[in-house]
Design a protein around this motif. Structure first.
Motif, PDB file in Angstrom:
ATOM      1  N   SER A   1       9.167   7.201  -9.779  1.00 17.84           N
ATOM      2  CA  SER A   1       8.975   5.405  -9.872  1.00 17.84           C
ATOM      3  C   SER A   1       8.893   5.234 -11.722  1.00 17.84           C
ATOM      4  O   SER A   1       9.967   4.262 -11.688  1.00 17.84           O
ATOM      5  CB  SER A   1       7.413   5.841  -9.707  1.00 17.84           C
TER       6      SER A   1
ATOM      7  N   ASN B   1       0.608  -1.271  -0.034  1.00 20.64           N
ATOM      8  CA  ASN B   1       0.325  -0.133  -0.449  1.00 20.64           C
ATOM      9  C   ASN B   1       0.893   1.073   0.015  1.00 20.64           C
ATOM     10  O   ASN B   1       0.612   2.265  -0.644  1.00 20.64           O
ATOM     11  CB  ASN B   1      -0.761   0.295   1.052  1.00 20.64           C
TER      12      ASN B   1
ATOM     13  N   ASP C   1       2.463   1.202  -3.227  1.00 21.07           N
ATOM     14  CA  ASP C   1       0.901   2.076  -4.243  1.00 21.07           C
ATOM     15  C   ASP C   1       1.171   3.811  -3.987  1.00 21.07           C
ATOM     16  O   ASP C   1       1.021   3.900  -4.968  1.00 21.07           O
ATOM     17  CB  ASP C   1       0.054   1.276  -4.144  1.00 21.07           C
ATOM     18  N   ARG C   2       1.248   4.512  -3.235  1.00 24.19           N
ATOM     19  CA  ARG C   2       0.491   5.248  -2.824  1.00 24.19           C
ATOM     20  C   ARG C   2       1.958   6.093  -3.122  1.00 24.19           C
ATOM     21  O   ARG C   2       1.455   7.641  -4.124  1.00 24.19           O
ATOM     22  CB  ARG C   2       0.533   5.988  -1.062  1.00 24.19           C
ATOM     23  N   TYR C   3       2.951   5.481  -3.122  1.00 28.26           N
ATOM     24  CA  TYR C   3       3.984   6.421  -3.960  1.00 28.26           C
ATOM     25  C   TYR C   3       4.126   6.556  -4.936  1.00 28.26           C
ATOM     26  O   TYR C   3       4.226   7.318  -5.418  1.00 28.26           O
ATOM     27  CB  TYR C   3       5.278   5.576  -3.302  1.00 28.26           C
ATOM     28  N   VAL C   4       4.085   5.901  -5.547  1.00 28.69           N
ATOM     29  CA  VAL C   4       3.765   6.014  -6.807  1.00 28.69           C
ATOM     30  C   VAL C   4       2.414   5.890  -7.416  1.00 28.69           C
ATOM     31  O   VAL C   4       2.933   7.525  -8.882  1.00 28.69           O
ATOM     32  CB  VAL C   4       3.922   4.282  -7.593  1.00 28.69           C
ATOM     33  N   HIS C   5       1.658   6.977  -6.936  1.00 30.70           N
ATOM     34  CA  HIS C   5       0.490   7.371  -7.686  1.00 30.70           C
ATOM     35  C   HIS C   5       1.247   9.199  -7.121  1.00 30.70           C
ATOM     36  O   HIS C   5       0.583   9.697  -7.821  1.00 30.70           O
ATOM     37  CB  HIS C   5      -0.467   7.401  -6.894  1.00 30.70           C
ATOM     38  N   GLU C   6       1.976   8.984  -5.865  1.00 35.81           N
ATOM     39  CA  GLU C   6       2.147  10.531  -5.930  1.00 35.81           C
ATOM     40  C   GLU C   6       3.456  10.877  -6.505  1.00 35.81           C
ATOM     41  O   GLU C   6       3.361  12.494  -7.348  1.00 35.81           O
ATOM     42  CB  GLU C   6       2.399  10.283  -4.184  1.00 35.81           C
ATOM     43  N   ASN C   7       4.549   9.984  -7.056  1.00 34.37           N
ATOM     44  CA  ASN C   7       5.350  10.267  -7.673  1.00 34.37           C
ATOM     45  C   ASN C   7       5.812   9.281  -8.987  1.00 34.37           C
ATOM     46  O   ASN C   7       6.702   8.486  -9.186  1.00 34.37           O
ATOM     47  CB  ASN C   7       6.900   9.648  -7.303  1.00 34.37           C
ATOM     48  N   PRO C   8       4.913   9.388  -9.809  1.00 31.49           N
ATOM     49  CA  PRO C   8       5.006   9.056 -10.987  1.00 31.49           C
ATOM     50  C   PRO C   8       5.974   8.835 -11.700  1.00 31.49           C
ATOM     51  O   PRO C   8       6.469   7.495 -12.330  1.00 31.49           O
ATOM     52  CB  PRO C   8       3.672   9.091 -11.888  1.00 31.49           C
TER      53      PRO C   8
END
Length: 107
Positions: free
Chosen positions: A89, A76, A79-86
């Motif tokens: 990533s 989780n 996933d949150r990091y990738v959504h915040e920093n695409p």
């Protein structure tokens, strides 16, 4: 005189026979006692192993739940990091893919 010797000999023979029967009876009793003691020891060992298995199984279930909870938490957060920093990533994934490709290509 020979009559006394014969009776004495028969008496000794009877005593030896009785002693041998007593020894046989004692041996059988000892065998039964040993068998009973062995059965008791086996039963106690079985109960202890079942208790230990139950404790180990409970500990394994507890650790499995904790591992799943930790893995889900990490996924989780990832996933949150990738959504915040695409873009970072995507860059990290591209770099990791290139390094893996170079390592595989060297073989």
């Amino acid at each position: 005189m020979s009559l006394f010797k014969r009776e004495d000999r028969e008496a000794r023979t009877d005593r030896i026979r009785d002693d041998l029967h007593d020894i046989g009876d004692q041996g059988q009793a000892l065998g039964r006692d040993l068998r009973d003691d062995a059965q008791d020891a086996i039963e106690e060992a079985r109960l202890q192993s079942e208790e230990q298995y139950a404790r180990m199984a409970a500990e394994a279930r507890r650790r499995n739940r904790r591992f799943k909870r930790s893995a889900n938490q990490s996924l989780n957060e990832c996933d949150r990091y990738v959504h915040e920093n695409p873009w970072p990533s995507i860059g990290a994934a591209t770099l990791a893919g290139a390094v893996i490709g170079l390592l595989i290509g060297r073989r």
